[in-house]
Design an enzyme around this catalytic site. Sequence first.
Site, PDB file in Angstrom:
ATOM      1  N   ARG A   1       0.856  -1.185   0.000  1.00  0.00           N
ATOM      2  CA  ARG A   1       0.000   0.000   0.000  1.00  0.00           C
ATOM      3  C   ARG A   1       0.891   1.234   0.000  1.00  0.00           C
ATOM      4  O   ARG A   1       1.960   1.247   0.619  1.00  0.00           O
ATOM      5  CB  ARG A   1      -0.925   0.019   1.231  1.00  0.00           C
ATOM      6  CG  ARG A   1      -2.067  -0.995   1.183  1.00  0.00           C
ATOM      7  CD  ARG A   1      -3.068  -0.676   0.083  1.00  0.00           C
ATOM      8  NE  ARG A   1      -4.197  -1.601   0.055  1.00  0.00           N
ATOM      9  CZ  ARG A   1      -4.246  -2.696  -0.681  1.00  0.00           C
ATOM     10  NH1 ARG A   1      -3.215  -3.032  -1.437  1.00  0.00           N
ATOM     11  NH2 ARG A   1      -5.321  -3.466  -0.651  1.00  0.00           N
TER      12      ARG A   1
ATOM     13  N   GLU B   1      -3.551   7.565  -4.329  1.00  0.00           N
ATOM     14  CA  GLU B   1      -3.782   6.671  -5.462  1.00  0.00           C
ATOM     15  C   GLU B   1      -5.154   6.953  -6.057  1.00  0.00           C
ATOM     16  O   GLU B   1      -6.145   6.859  -5.318  1.00  0.00           O
ATOM     17  CB  GLU B   1      -3.699   5.216  -4.982  1.00  0.00           C
ATOM     18  CG  GLU B   1      -3.619   4.208  -6.099  1.00  0.00           C
ATOM     19  CD  GLU B   1      -3.400   2.793  -5.560  1.00  0.00           C
ATOM     20  OE1 GLU B   1      -2.404   2.166  -5.946  1.00  0.00           O
ATOM     21  OE2 GLU B   1      -4.248   2.335  -4.759  1.00  0.00           O
TER      22      GLU B   1
ATOM     23  N   HIS C   1      -1.666  -0.367 -10.103  1.00  0.00           N
ATOM     24  CA  HIS C   1      -2.226  -1.298  -9.120  1.00  0.00           C
ATOM     25  C   HIS C   1      -2.690  -2.593  -9.813  1.00  0.00           C
ATOM     26  O   HIS C   1      -3.830  -3.034  -9.640  1.00  0.00           O
ATOM     27  CB  HIS C   1      -3.390  -0.641  -8.373  1.00  0.00           C
ATOM     28  CG  HIS C   1      -3.612  -1.207  -7.000  1.00  0.00           C
ATOM     29  ND1 HIS C   1      -3.862  -0.435  -5.906  1.00  0.00           N
ATOM     30  CD2 HIS C   1      -3.630  -2.499  -6.542  1.00  0.00           C
ATOM     31  CE1 HIS C   1      -4.025  -1.193  -4.840  1.00  0.00           C
ATOM     32  NE2 HIS C   1      -3.890  -2.453  -5.198  1.00  0.00           N
TER      33      HIS C   1
END
Length: 335
Positions: free
Chosen positions: A246, A274, A293
Amino acid sequence: MADRPAALFALGAHHLPDLYPPRSMHRLQQLVRIDQTVVAEQFSTEDILAALASTELLITGWGCPRITPAVLDAAPRLRAILHTAGSVKALLSPACWERGLAITSAATANAVPVAEYTLAAILFAGKDVFRLRDQYHATRHFTLAEVQPGVGNYGRTIGVIGASRIGRRVIELLRPFELDVCLFDPYVDTATAAGLGARLVDLDTLLRTCDVVSVHAPANPRTDRLIGAEQLALMRDGATLINTARGSLVDTPALIEQLEAGRLYAVLDVTEPEPLPADSALWELPNTFLTPHIAGSHGNELARLGDCVIDELERFLDGRPFAHAIVASDLDRVA
């Protein structure tokens, strides 16, 4: 067969064909009574409330509404929740454990593609692929007999931060290669690390000594900005930081400062924030490799998640415990 337990899908309906393609759906329907046309994207509609009344097994996934005490009250026969994805933290209320439900997820299956992505990134970093690609594009020239100094994976030292499902899978995938693997995880002892195939070290030692550092710890208050300015400064010149965990685990401004100085390389599948703002320096830095991602399950990899849940369902119906059970006491240290 009337004796099969009743199950209900609770997820975004558009995910269902990828998670449970025909082969998997057929296998699932041999085990439980489940209607693939009835999918709970919310728990408040009359048809879903009626289905919940007889549901014994809830098969969840991305897009499932939060399972609150009120939802559990509407499902008095519920025995287990099987999550066709990774983390359940945002999905399940504490009442799910308080009421004794058996809970599992496909997090172990989702770890597979993340670890594969990481392995590829580690090996590419060792070959200096990202820099040499740009150099080749810029010059349109290379000399076949010219040896590239400092390039290669023989004897590289790789640091893994976090013996999570993904971290352990990464270490496993690294075994065939002639690499020295270090591990930092405050919950792991030396013997356990050795059994995995790694040397247990403290975080500072890992950062100072490793050519590639890959982050696989969960996001929680204790790991927020785990890799900050002080930690980044410890990394050796030319080292590569890989983050598939993360974005919150890495101090983005501090990382940008090191990258702008040309001291480090970064492979980032996750960022903070993000997605990145359009004006982030990370878009343009030549020593940064960004992906959107994608390390987790996508495309045909989603079927692996469904198959994992079906495997767990078979165990449960045979009276065996889940292989990947999620217990409340682990929630503060898992993703």
